[in-house]
Structures are given as structure tokens and as C-alpha cells.
Scaffold this motif. Structure first.
Motif, PDB file in Angstrom:
ATOM      1  N   ARG A 142       0.861  -1.171   0.000  1.00 52.64           N
ATOM      2  CA  ARG A 142       0.000   0.000   0.000  1.00 52.64           C
ATOM      3  C   ARG A 142       0.899   1.223   0.000  1.00 52.64           C
ATOM      4  O   ARG A 142       1.682   1.416   0.944  1.00 52.64           O
ATOM      5  N   ALA A 143       0.811   2.033  -1.038  1.00 51.43           N
ATOM      6  CA  ALA A 143       1.685   3.206  -1.135  1.00 51.43           C
ATOM      7  C   ALA A 143       1.188   4.158  -2.205  1.00 51.43           C
ATOM      8  O   ALA A 143       0.575   3.740  -3.187  1.00 51.43           O
ATOM      9  N   ASN A 144       1.456   5.424  -2.004  1.00 47.13           N
ATOM     10  CA  ASN A 144       1.183   6.439  -3.012  1.00 47.13           C
ATOM     11  C   ASN A 144       2.230   6.298  -4.122  1.00 47.13           C
ATOM     12  O   ASN A 144       3.430   6.337  -3.851  1.00 47.13           O
ATOM     13  N   TRP A 145       1.799   6.175  -5.346  1.00 48.67           N
ATOM     14  CA  TRP A 145       2.650   5.760  -6.477  1.00 48.67           C
ATOM     15  C   TRP A 145       3.957   6.541  -6.571  1.00 48.67           C
ATOM     16  O   TRP A 145       5.033   5.963  -6.680  1.00 48.67           O
ATOM     17  N   GLU A 146       3.886   7.858  -6.520  1.00 55.03           N
ATOM     18  CA  GLU A 146       5.083   8.683  -6.766  1.00 55.03           C
ATOM     19  C   GLU A 146       6.027   8.738  -5.567  1.00 55.03           C
ATOM     20  O   GLU A 146       7.156   9.215  -5.673  1.00 55.03           O
ATOM     21  N   HIS A 147       5.589   8.217  -4.409  1.00 57.18           N
ATOM     22  CA  HIS A 147       6.425   8.249  -3.215  1.00 57.18           C
ATOM     23  C   HIS A 147       7.127   6.920  -2.954  1.00 57.18           C
ATOM     24  O   HIS A 147       7.780   6.759  -1.920  1.00 57.18           O
ATOM     25  N   ASP A 199       9.885   4.289  -2.954  1.00 55.32           N
ATOM     26  CA  ASP A 199      11.328   4.232  -3.129  1.00 55.32           C
ATOM     27  C   ASP A 199      11.691   3.054  -4.036  1.00 55.32           C
ATOM     28  O   ASP A 199      11.107   1.972  -3.930  1.00 55.32           O
ATOM     29  N   MET A 200      12.655   3.250  -4.910  1.00 54.78           N
ATOM     30  CA  MET A 200      13.041   2.188  -5.845  1.00 54.78           C
ATOM     31  C   MET A 200      13.526   0.933  -5.123  1.00 54.78           C
ATOM     32  O   MET A 200      13.427  -0.168  -5.663  1.00 54.78           O
ATOM     33  N   THR A 228       5.150  -0.819   2.070  1.00 53.03           N
ATOM     34  CA  THR A 228       4.628   0.539   1.841  1.00 53.03           C
ATOM     35  C   THR A 228       5.471   1.160   0.727  1.00 53.03           C
ATOM     36  O   THR A 228       5.862   0.466  -0.199  1.00 53.03           O
ATOM     37  N   GLY A 229       5.756   2.441   0.838  1.00 53.68           N
ATOM     38  CA  GLY A 229       6.642   3.077  -0.124  1.00 53.68           C
ATOM     39  C   GLY A 229       8.049   3.220   0.400  1.00 53.68           C
ATOM     40  O   GLY A 229       8.937   3.697  -0.304  1.00 53.68           O
ATOM     41  N   THR A 230       8.257   2.817   1.649  1.00 45.83           N
ATOM     42  CA  THR A 230       9.542   2.981   2.319  1.00 45.83           C
ATOM     43  C   THR A 230      10.161   1.634   2.620  1.00 45.83           C
ATOM     44  O   THR A 230       9.490   0.753   3.173  1.00 45.83           O
ATOM     45  N   ALA A 231      11.421   1.454   2.288  1.00 45.39           N
ATOM     46  CA  ALA A 231      12.107   0.190   2.523  1.00 45.39           C
ATOM     47  C   ALA A 231      12.122  -0.149   4.006  1.00 45.39           C
ATOM     48  O   ALA A 231      12.371   0.718   4.859  1.00 45.39           O
ATOM     49  N   GLY A 232      11.835  -1.411   4.342  1.00 44.51           N
ATOM     50  CA  GLY A 232      11.869  -1.878   5.711  1.00 44.51           C
ATOM     51  C   GLY A 232      10.627  -1.591   6.519  1.00 44.51           C
ATOM     52  O   GLY A 232      10.541  -1.983   7.683  1.00 44.51           O
ATOM     53  N   GLN A 233       9.665  -0.916   5.932  1.00 45.37           N
ATOM     54  CA  GLN A 233       8.445  -0.550   6.653  1.00 45.37           C
ATOM     55  C   GLN A 233       7.302  -1.477   6.271  1.00 45.37           C
ATOM     56  O   GLN A 233       7.159  -1.854   5.112  1.00 45.37           O
ATOM     57  N   LYS A 234       6.476  -1.856   7.264  1.00 44.81           N
ATOM     58  CA  LYS A 234       5.276  -2.645   7.006  1.00 44.81           C
ATOM     59  C   LYS A 234       4.040  -1.776   7.155  1.00 44.81           C
ATOM     60  O   LYS A 234       4.008  -0.864   7.985  1.00 44.81           O
ATOM     61  N   SER A 250     -11.888  -2.437   2.484  1.00 45.24           N
ATOM     62  CA  SER A 250     -12.997  -2.237   3.423  1.00 45.24           C
ATOM     63  C   SER A 250     -12.731  -1.109   4.413  1.00 45.24           C
ATOM     64  O   SER A 250     -13.249  -1.101   5.522  1.00 45.24           O
ATOM     65  N   LYS A 251     -11.901  -0.150   4.029  1.00 44.84           N
ATOM     66  CA  LYS A 251     -11.635   1.013   4.871  1.00 44.84           C
ATOM     67  C   LYS A 251     -11.163   2.165   4.000  1.00 44.84           C
ATOM     68  O   LYS A 251     -10.669   1.949   2.888  1.00 44.84           O
ATOM     69  N   ASP A 252     -11.334   3.386   4.504  1.00 39.36           N
ATOM     70  CA  ASP A 252     -10.893   4.560   3.769  1.00 39.36           C
ATOM     71  C   ASP A 252      -9.374   4.623   3.741  1.00 39.36           C
ATOM     72  O   ASP A 252      -8.688   4.198   4.672  1.00 39.36           O
ATOM     73  N   ILE A 253      -8.851   5.194   2.656  1.00 42.88           N
ATOM     74  CA  ILE A 253      -7.407   5.345   2.526  1.00 42.88           C
ATOM     75  C   ILE A 253      -6.931   6.560   3.319  1.00 42.88           C
ATOM     76  O   ILE A 253      -7.546   7.610   3.305  1.00 42.88           O
ATOM     77  N   ASP A 254      -5.845   6.369   4.051  1.00 43.18           N
ATOM     78  CA  ASP A 254      -5.181   7.468   4.755  1.00 43.18           C
ATOM     79  C   ASP A 254      -3.821   7.654   4.094  1.00 43.18           C
ATOM     80  O   ASP A 254      -2.893   6.849   4.298  1.00 43.18           O
ATOM     81  N   LEU A 255      -3.699   8.694   3.263  1.00 42.59           N
ATOM     82  CA  LEU A 255      -2.477   8.868   2.486  1.00 42.59           C
ATOM     83  C   LEU A 255      -1.244   9.044   3.365  1.00 42.59           C
ATOM     84  O   LEU A 255      -0.135   8.755   2.942  1.00 42.59           O
ATOM     85  N   SER A 256      -1.432   9.508   4.596  1.00 44.96           N
ATOM     86  CA  SER A 256      -0.289   9.656   5.490  1.00 44.96           C
ATOM     87  C   SER A 256       0.320   8.301   5.846  1.00 44.96           C
ATOM     88  O   SER A 256       1.465   8.212   6.261  1.00 44.96           O
ATOM     89  N   GLU A 257      -0.481   7.220   5.702  1.00 44.58           N
ATOM     90  CA  GLU A 257      -0.001   5.884   6.037  1.00 44.58           C
ATOM     91  C   GLU A 257       0.736   5.224   4.879  1.00 44.58           C
ATOM     92  O   GLU A 257       1.483   4.283   5.089  1.00 44.58           O
ATOM     93  N   VAL A 258       0.503   5.713   3.664  1.00 43.62           N
ATOM     94  CA  VAL A 258       1.052   4.996   2.516  1.00 43.62           C
ATOM     95  C   VAL A 258       2.088   5.779   1.731  1.00 43.62           C
ATOM     96  O   VAL A 258       2.655   5.265   0.782  1.00 43.62           O
ATOM     97  N   GLN A 259       2.353   7.027   2.084  1.00 44.04           N
ATOM     98  CA  GLN A 259       3.403   7.741   1.377  1.00 44.04           C
ATOM     99  C   GLN A 259       4.709   7.630   2.153  1.00 44.04           C
ATOM    100  O   GLN A 259       4.721   7.408   3.351  1.00 44.04           O
ATOM    101  N   ALA A 260       5.801   7.739   1.428  1.00 38.61           N
ATOM    102  CA  ALA A 260       7.111   7.524   2.040  1.00 38.61           C
ATOM    103  C   ALA A 260       7.343   8.524   3.152  1.00 38.61           C
ATOM    104  O   ALA A 260       6.917   9.669   3.110  1.00 38.61           O
ATOM    105  N   ILE A 261       8.042   8.064   4.195  1.00 35.55           N
ATOM    106  CA  ILE A 261       8.348   8.925   5.340  1.00 35.55           C
ATOM    107  C   ILE A 261       9.727   9.570   5.121  1.00 35.55           C
ATOM    108  O   ILE A 261      10.666   8.907   4.751  1.00 35.55           O
TER     109      ILE A 261
END
Length: 333
Positions: A141-146, A148-149, A245-251, A322-333
Motif C-alpha cells: 500500500r503506497a502512493n505511487w510517486e512516493h 522508493d526504488m 509501503t513506499g519505504t524500505a523496511g516498513q510494514k 474495506s476502509k478509507d485510505i489514509d495517504l499519510s499511512e502509505v506515502q514515504a516517510i
């Protein structure tokens, strides 16, 4: 009069077809084979090698097969969980399987060099492998442009390249026998692109490309190879919690709840077993309204585009999780 009869017939067929899609939790081909096709017990005496067998769909597929006395090779990283699943399988078999009929082989799929050793151990134990079911993998789960390769590379290593490497080992073995069956647990996201899962969707589309090419390549050759691509929708498991997610090592860390609109692991495992028994090339699994949506998306692309514009990515995400998306949870930190 003749064309009127044909028109009425086509209309009635369309209505009947649409009603069925709304009532079923899988595509029509799989539903037909579950009702009228070969029973899973036809696989009795066969050996099925399952990756990711310590939980989720892999565990429930193993149990569904064990109930009919199919011998099993259970692989995953966690030996204790594999041993737990093994005992459930033996108990569920009702005496059809003994301790020696369910082999536990711990394996880290990211250790590509271990694949052949583990596969050879399974062949040595049983004297044969008949079906390879590549089930292991992780979602995202991640915002596409955030994204990390590094995440792209890690997810592809697990969901694509480990599958391809193990499949090639199996095919070389099957070539010595002249026949075999390879299956992979893909996803509806490999059929229709899902929002906020760019890398995962890319990986599953890649799996379809690899396996469809393999199926076509082996047609008419000396190797009688069955190639199955199984595409589940949302299913109750720890899949969401373990997602990239969009960040390496993160679940992702989100969990499912009993009120979510998801297929049970037991039902998904049963349908996977039916797919293997009937050698189905590709199948779609999911609770309403997922299956009608996939049919529209694949066969009526103009209508699909209108639906996507009307619903938008956030509502499609809610349909999926089955839940609303929270973009703060899926974009890279």
C-alpha cells in the motif's frame, strides 16, 4: 420473427449471466468446475509443493488438499508455524495422511541459491513432485510517486523473481518426467490495476506475462505442462498487515476485522484446490461486487473507464480494503 427470437435469447442469456456473476464468489469457469468438474480427491497420490504454507491462503490450500489425502511439501521461513500446519493437515486428512506424507522444509525464498536444494530434498523424500504451487508473497500500500526504488526491487525479488527461479527449477525436473503442473497465486490486481499498490500491481502483471508466455511456449512440445494463474481478491489473512509501503523496511501494519468484505481463507483454499485438480489456466476469486467488476473491466473497457471515473481511486481502495485510505499511512516517510 427469427431475429426477434435470437434477440430475446441473447437478452435472457445476458440477464442470467449477470445474475450468476452477482451470486458467485469466483468466475463462471471455476464455479462450473467446482460443481461439475473433477473432485479434488482425483489428486490423491500426487505430491504438491506449496510455498508460503505457514499461514493464509497457503495454509488453507494445504488443508483443503490434505482432506483428500494429497501428499504435501510445506515451505516457508517459520518452521514452528509449518509444523503447526502439518499437524492440522494430518488431522484433517482423517487418517489418509501419515507423518511421512507431509514434509516440512523451511526455506527463505529470497535465498535463490537454496531453491534447488530444497526442491531436490522434496523429490528425494517422495520420489516425485507433481504440482508446484507458488503461493508466497507480500502486497503493498503506497502512493505511487512516493515509492522508493528499493521497495520496487525488494517486492519484485519476492513476488516475481523468486517465483520464476523456483518455477524454472520445477520445469527442468518436469521435463525429465514429460509432464507437470506449475501454479502461481497472483491477484485480481494482476488483472485490473488497483490504486495505491503500484509496485504490487506491476509485480502481479509481470507474473501473468511470465506464466502466459510459458504456457504458450510449451504448447505442442514433448512436455505436457499445465500452467495455472490463480487471482484472489481480498481474503482474510495477515497479508494486509505484512504489506510493503513506499519505504524500505516498513510494514503497512493495518489488520483486517470480521466486518470486512473479504473471502475467508478456508473458501479461498478450497477454490485453489479445485483449480489445481481441474488444471484451470486462470481463475478469479472474490466476494461481490468484485467478480462482476472484473468482468466489466476486462470485457467492456469503455464501461470500465466510466466506472473508474465515477467511483474514483479512494472508493475503489475502500472496496478493496474495506476502509478509507489514509495517504499519510502509505506515502514515504
Amino acid at each position: 420473427m427469427f431475429f426477434t427470437v435470437i434477440g430475446v435469447g441473447v437478452f435472457c442469456y445476458g440477464v442470467f449471466y449477470s445474475i450468476l456473476l452477482c451470486l458467485l464468489d469466483c468466475d463462471l469457469q471455476l464455479a462450473f468446475y467446482e460443481k461439475f468438474g473433477k473432485s479434488v480427491r482425483r489428486l490423491q497420490g500426487k505430491v504438491v509443493f506449496i510455498t508460503g504454507a505457514s499461514s493464509g491462503i497457503g495454509e488453507h490450500t494445504a488443508i483443503a488438499l490434505a482432506k483428500h489425502g494429497i501428499k504435501l511439501v510445506l515451505t516457508a521461513r517459520r518452521q514452528a508455524e509449518l509444523e503447526r500446519v502439518k499437524q492440522i493437515c494430518i488431522t484433517s486428512s482423517g487418517g489418509k495422511l501419515t507423518n511421512n506424507d507431509v514434509l516440512v522444509l523451511p526455506m527463505d525464498l529470497l535465498d535463490f541459491n537454496s531453491h534447488k536444494k530444497v526442491f531436490d530434498l522434496a523429490v528425494q523424500h517422495f520420489g516425485q513432485i507433481d504440482i508446484l504451487f507458488n503461493n508466497a508473497g507480500r502486497s503493498q500500500r503506497a502512493n505511487w510517486e512516493h515509492i522508493d526504488m528499493t521497495v520496487d526491487k525488494e517486492l519484485f525479488d519476492l513476488d516475481v523473481f523468486s517465483v520464476i527461479n523456483l518455477t524454472r527449477i520445477a520445469i527442468k525436473y518436469f521435463s525429465t518426467k514429460g509432464y507437470g503442473h506449475v501454479a502461481v497465486n497472483s491477484s485480481i490486481a494482476g488483472v485490473v490495476g488497483a490504486p495505491y499498490s503500484g509496485t504490487y500491481c506491476g509485480a502481479k502483471h509481470a507474473i501473468h506475462g511470465y506464466y502466459n508466455s510459458l504456457r504458450t511456449e510449451k504448447l505442442g512440445t514433448d512436455l505436457q505442462l499445465t500452467v495455472s494463474v490463480i487471482c484472489p481478491g481480498p481474503t482474510f489473512s495477515n497479508f494486509l498487515q505484512e504489506s510493503f509501503t513506499g519505504t524500505a523496511g516498513q510494514k503497512y501494519g493495518n489488520t483486517t476485522v470480521s466486518t470486512d468484505r473479504r473471502m475467508t481463507g478456508e473458501r479461498c483454499g478450497q477454490l485453489c484446490a479445485v483449480t489445481l485438480a481441474n488444471k484451470i489456466n486462470e481463475c478469479w476469486l472474490g466476494v461481490f461486487p468484485l467478480i462482476p467488476f472484473v468482468y466489466v473491466a476486462v470485457y467492456f473497457p469503455v464501461i470500465r473507464d466510466i466506472v473508474l471515473k465515477v467511483f474514483g481511486p479512494k472508493r475503489l481502495f475502500k472496496l478493496r480494503d474495506s476502509k478509507d485510505i489514509d495517504l499519510s499511512e502509505v506515502q514515504a516517510i
